[in-house]
Design a protein around this motif. Structure first.
Motif, short mmCIF file in Angstrom:
data_model
loop_
_atom_site.label_atom_id
_atom_site.label_comp_id
_atom_site.label_asym_id
_atom_site.label_seq_id
_atom_site.Cartn_x
_atom_site.Cartn_y
_atom_site.Cartn_z
N ALA A 75 -53.46 48.57 -36.18
CA ALA A 75 -54.35 48.40 -37.36
C ALA A 75 -53.56 48.78 -38.44
N GLY A 76 -52.40 49.38 -38.36
CA GLY A 76 -51.24 50.09 -39.51
C GLY A 76 -51.68 51.09 -39.74
N LEU A 77 -52.52 51.96 -39.06
CA LEU A 77 -52.85 53.48 -39.24
C LEU A 77 -51.79 54.45 -38.94
N VAL A 78 -52.04 55.66 -39.01
CA VAL A 78 -51.13 56.67 -38.69
C VAL A 78 -52.26 57.59 -37.88
N THR A 79 -51.69 57.94 -36.52
CA THR A 79 -52.90 58.86 -35.85
C THR A 79 -52.27 60.25 -35.92
N VAL A 80 -53.43 61.09 -35.95
CA VAL A 80 -53.30 62.69 -36.13
C VAL A 80 -53.88 63.55 -34.83
N PRO A 81 -53.04 63.83 -33.92
CA PRO A 81 -53.65 64.40 -32.88
C PRO A 81 -54.19 65.87 -33.22
N VAL A 82 -55.39 66.09 -32.68
CA VAL A 82 -55.81 67.50 -32.86
C VAL A 82 -56.46 68.14 -31.47
N TYR A 83 -55.83 69.30 -31.06
CA TYR A 83 -56.03 69.80 -29.90
C TYR A 83 -57.63 69.76 -29.51
N PRO A 84 -58.29 69.35 -28.44
CA PRO A 84 -59.63 69.39 -28.38
C PRO A 84 -60.22 70.88 -28.21
N THR A 85 -59.36 71.80 -28.12
CA THR A 85 -59.94 73.38 -28.17
C THR A 85 -59.55 73.99 -29.12
N SER A 86 -59.22 73.28 -30.33
CA SER A 86 -59.13 73.82 -31.60
C SER A 86 -60.28 74.52 -32.36
N SER A 87 -60.22 75.52 -33.14
CA SER A 87 -61.38 75.91 -33.77
C SER A 87 -61.82 75.10 -34.94
N ALA A 88 -62.91 75.56 -35.48
CA ALA A 88 -63.30 74.78 -36.78
C ALA A 88 -62.28 74.87 -37.97
N PHE A 89 -61.86 76.11 -37.87
CA PHE A 89 -60.89 76.11 -38.94
C PHE A 89 -59.61 75.65 -38.80
N GLN A 90 -59.05 75.60 -37.60
CA GLN A 90 -58.08 74.61 -37.27
C GLN A 90 -58.02 73.35 -37.55
N THR A 91 -59.28 72.70 -37.08
CA THR A 91 -59.46 71.45 -37.18
C THR A 91 -59.54 71.01 -38.58
N ARG A 92 -60.40 71.79 -39.21
CA ARG A 92 -60.53 71.38 -40.78
C ARG A 92 -59.32 71.55 -41.60
N TRP A 93 -58.47 72.34 -41.37
CA TRP A 93 -57.07 72.50 -42.10
C TRP A 93 -56.47 71.17 -41.59
N ILE A 94 -56.36 70.73 -40.32
CA ILE A 94 -55.65 69.66 -40.08
C ILE A 94 -56.08 68.24 -40.79
N LEU A 95 -57.37 68.13 -40.59
CA LEU A 95 -58.11 67.17 -41.36
C LEU A 95 -57.70 66.96 -42.73
N GLN A 96 -57.96 68.29 -43.49
CA GLN A 96 -57.56 68.24 -44.74
C GLN A 96 -56.10 68.10 -45.18
N ASP A 97 -55.45 68.62 -44.66
CA ASP A 97 -53.92 68.35 -44.87
C ASP A 97 -53.37 67.19 -44.86
N SER A 98 -53.89 66.48 -43.55
CA SER A 98 -53.33 65.07 -43.29
C SER A 98 -54.02 64.06 -44.13
N GLY A 99 -55.38 64.68 -44.94
CA GLY A 99 -55.71 63.50 -45.79
C GLY A 99 -56.62 62.32 -44.70
N ALA A 100 -56.99 63.00 -43.59
CA ALA A 100 -57.60 62.04 -42.72
C ALA A 100 -58.97 61.37 -43.19
N ALA A 101 -58.66 59.78 -42.98
CA ALA A 101 -59.92 59.10 -43.50
C ALA A 101 -60.77 58.97 -42.44
#
Length: 627
Positions: free
Chosen positions: A117-143
């Motif tokens: 679909a022309g997207l860029v995937t951003v893996p997140v560890y399933p054990t990541s904390s709320a802070f770690q997950t939020r940071w990755i989603l924010q920094d990557s600009g995940a839609a």
């Protein structure tokens, strides 16, 4: 774009070496495959379906524990339908899609569908904390984000106010794949074809965030070309692994996290080479052993922790049956056999004697058919590498980073050298800088670190060399040995530089020890904090009838302390006296990802350990006099 085929078996090409003052400072190997000039990873499922539609690419585990096959044609159809669903949801080319789940078929399906679909995937560890997950989603600009279960969905939903760009959240356990398929039913097939046509080898494929042993994780921008350079050369080099030389077709069971670049690279390589893949969501317990026995892979990828566990469990089982001494003899024979260039007739006879008694059971624990293991993440150690080689399982040890799309060096086929991480992967150059730091160069080295403000990767260097932060040395034949991390080097108050890695790796391999943290920066001598392995300790207590003792009592038990001291003494043989561990403290606490002391890839967060156990450290030094 055709599938990568095996080359005929031949001696590996010798690396080109550059010497400075008689010491090898740089080695390189030419690529085994030409650079990919067009297309992307999104084309792989479609190419496979066109060229060999009935090839079995995956086996999936059903609800009753049965395994059923997925052909190339079926996988391409599923990728296509999910890709149409992602387009139907309004996701545009270049949008980032985060993926947070354990190692499952759906993970790989969505990965390839997102690319289609022309997207860029951003893996997140399933054990990541709320802070770690939020940071990755924010920094990557995940839609958009796909998660595995309701708990992960709730965690991310609680952060949505701080994630204004996140417009979609799907949950695998509640039918995300079927939802996307239904949504895509109204999208024309040509829409996916058009999206794929926009992709080139230089297009960004994925943002993989480093574990972050210090500070916040950084997004490593890996292109489609990076993956092709990595997997195509690896498949060609390790042809006995990816193209079976027996009647059993090549197959592997993935159980390491696909959030980590190591597992992800092998998953892509298997699709590229049409190797049958199964997924196992757990590294621990009987469930993995059951999956290995049912799937029966021919090769595995593993971190040293897994192989150490297999060995230690076999050792404890033998000891429980009164056969510990026999196992130890078999282990010595295996190591001698594993290190011998040409085993003598008596050595071959001794190995044959122990094969049905010990070695076959080791292979059975891995599924019964495993002939090869690709091992990375941290050094395996000479003892285990030689043992598994002698037991009939060839270990290809490698070294790499997220920034290098996994492996940059690997054990060359039929040219192993235990204690090293091999030669450069073809197409790679390795340089040792003046301060001992390892630098890498090649088509697999990432585009740069993600800059959220720019929405693009920032190049890391002007000359193509990537400084890894690791310390190492090249021997006269071009084999690389990793000696530690630059930032982890301890300097005692006497000015002695100490690399903690070799000592920690050696001790972690002991069946009684879970984690070891070497201490000594600006101290008069070196000490260590040690935690105990649950399984190893349980076995030790049972064999010595000390089940009644609490953990805090065991950390003061003289017999246990003597056993750990012997392990420390063995480790100290690796280093000079000034670098040796003079005292240790057994901790009752566990060092884990949950406690904040390990990263998701099981690397130490050294600063957190030193901070949280400052009192125990001070007690080890006491008056400051050397023990």
């Amino acid at each position: 774009m055709s599938v990568v085929t095996a080359v005929s078996e031949s001696e590996p090409v010798e690396p080109h070496k550059t010497l400075v003052d008689g010491v090898v400072r740089e080695v390189s190997l030419p690529p085994l495959v030409p650079l990919i000039r067009r297309g992307s990873l999104a084309d792989l499922p479609y190419d496979n379906a066109r060229q060999d539609p009935e090839a079995v690419l995956f086996s999936r585990k059903g609800p009753q524990g049965e395994w059923y096959d997925v052909t190339a044609a079926r996988f391409a159809a599923e990728v296509h339908s999910v890709a149409k669903g992602l387009i139907a949801q309004g996701l545009r080319p270049g949008d980032r899609l985060a993926l947070m789940a354990r190692t499952t078929y759906e993970w790989t399906l969505i990965d390839f569908a997102a690319w289609a679909a022309g997207l860029v995937t951003v893996p997140v560890y399933p054990t990541s904390s709320a802070f770690q997950t939020r940071w990755i989603l924010q920094d990557s600009g995940a839609a958009a984000c796909v998660v595995e279960d309701a708990a992960q969905a709730r965690m991310i939903s609680a952060e949505r106010m701080q994630l204004p760009g996140l417009t979609h959240l799907w949950v695998l356990d509640t039918g995300a794949v079927d939802q996307l398929r239904r949504a895509g039913a109204r999208v024309a097939d040509e829409a996916v074809t058009a999206r794929r046509g926009l992709l080139t080898p230089e297009t960004l494929a994925t943002l993989v965030y480093t574990s972050g042993t210090t500070g916040r994780p950084k997004g490593c921008a890996l292109t489609h070309a990076n993956f092709f350079a990595e997997v195509d050369n690896a498949v060609r080099l390790l042809h006995p692994v990816f193209v079976s030389e027996t009647k059993e077709p090549a197959a592997t069971l993935l159980f390491l996290p696909l959030s980590h670049v190591f597992g992800r690279m092998v998953a892509v390589g298997c699709v590229r080479a049409r190797v049958r893949v199964g997924h196992a969501p757990s590294v621990e317990g009987e469930e993995l052993l059951t999956d290995l026995a049912a799937f029966r892979p021919t090769f595995l990828l593993a971190i040293p922790y897994v192989l150490e566990k297999v060995y230690n469990k076999a050792r404890s089982t033998a000891e429980s049956g009164g056969k510990g001494a026999a196992f130890d003899r078999a282990a010595r024979i295996a190591r001698r056999y594993g290190r011998a260039a040409a085993p003598s007739l008596p050595l071959r006879a001794a190995r044959a004697l122990y094969d049905p008694l010990v070695y076959r059971r080791i292979r059975t624990a891995l599924g019964g058919r495993v002939r090869y293991v690709i091992c990375g993440g941290s050094p395996l150690g000479t003892r285990f590498a030689e043992f598994f080689a002698g037991a009939g399982v060839e270990v290809f040890e490698g070294y790499g980073l997220t920034e290098t799309t996994a492996a940059s060096t690997v054990t060359p086929p039929r040219r192993p050298r235990t204690g090293t991480v091999g030669w450069p992967l073809p197409g790679t150059a390795v340089r040792i800088a003046d301060d001992g730091e390892v630098w890498l160069k090649g088509g697999h080295v990432f585009a740069g670190y993600w800059d959220a403000a720019r929405g693009a990767a920032v190049p890391y260097t002007d000359d193509g060399w990537f400084p890894t932060g690791d310390l190492g040395a090249l021997d006269a034949d071009g084999y690389l040995r990793i000696t530690g991390r630059k930032k982890d080097i301890l300097i005692t108050s006497a000015g002695k530089n100490v690399a903690p890695g070799p000592l920690e790796d050696w001790l972690r391999a002991h069946p009684l020890i879970a984690q070891c943290v070497v201490v000594g920066d600006d101290r008069p001598y070196v000490t260590a904090l040690i935690t105990l392995d649950h399984e190893g300790l349980t076995h030790w207590r049972r064999m010595r009838h000390k089940d009644h003792l609490a953990l805090w009592e065991l950390t003061r038990d003289e017999e246990l302390l003597d056993a750990v001291q012997r392990a420390v003494d063995d480790a100290n043989r690796l280093v000079s006296r000034a670098e040796s561990i003079r005292a240790f403290r057994l901790l009752t606490a566990e060092l884990s990802e949950t406690s904040g002391h390990l990263t998701p890839s099981l690397k130490l967060r050294r600063r957190a350990v030193l901070r949280d156990f400052a009192r125990e450290i001070e007690e080890m030094y006491g008056t400051g006099e050397e023990p």
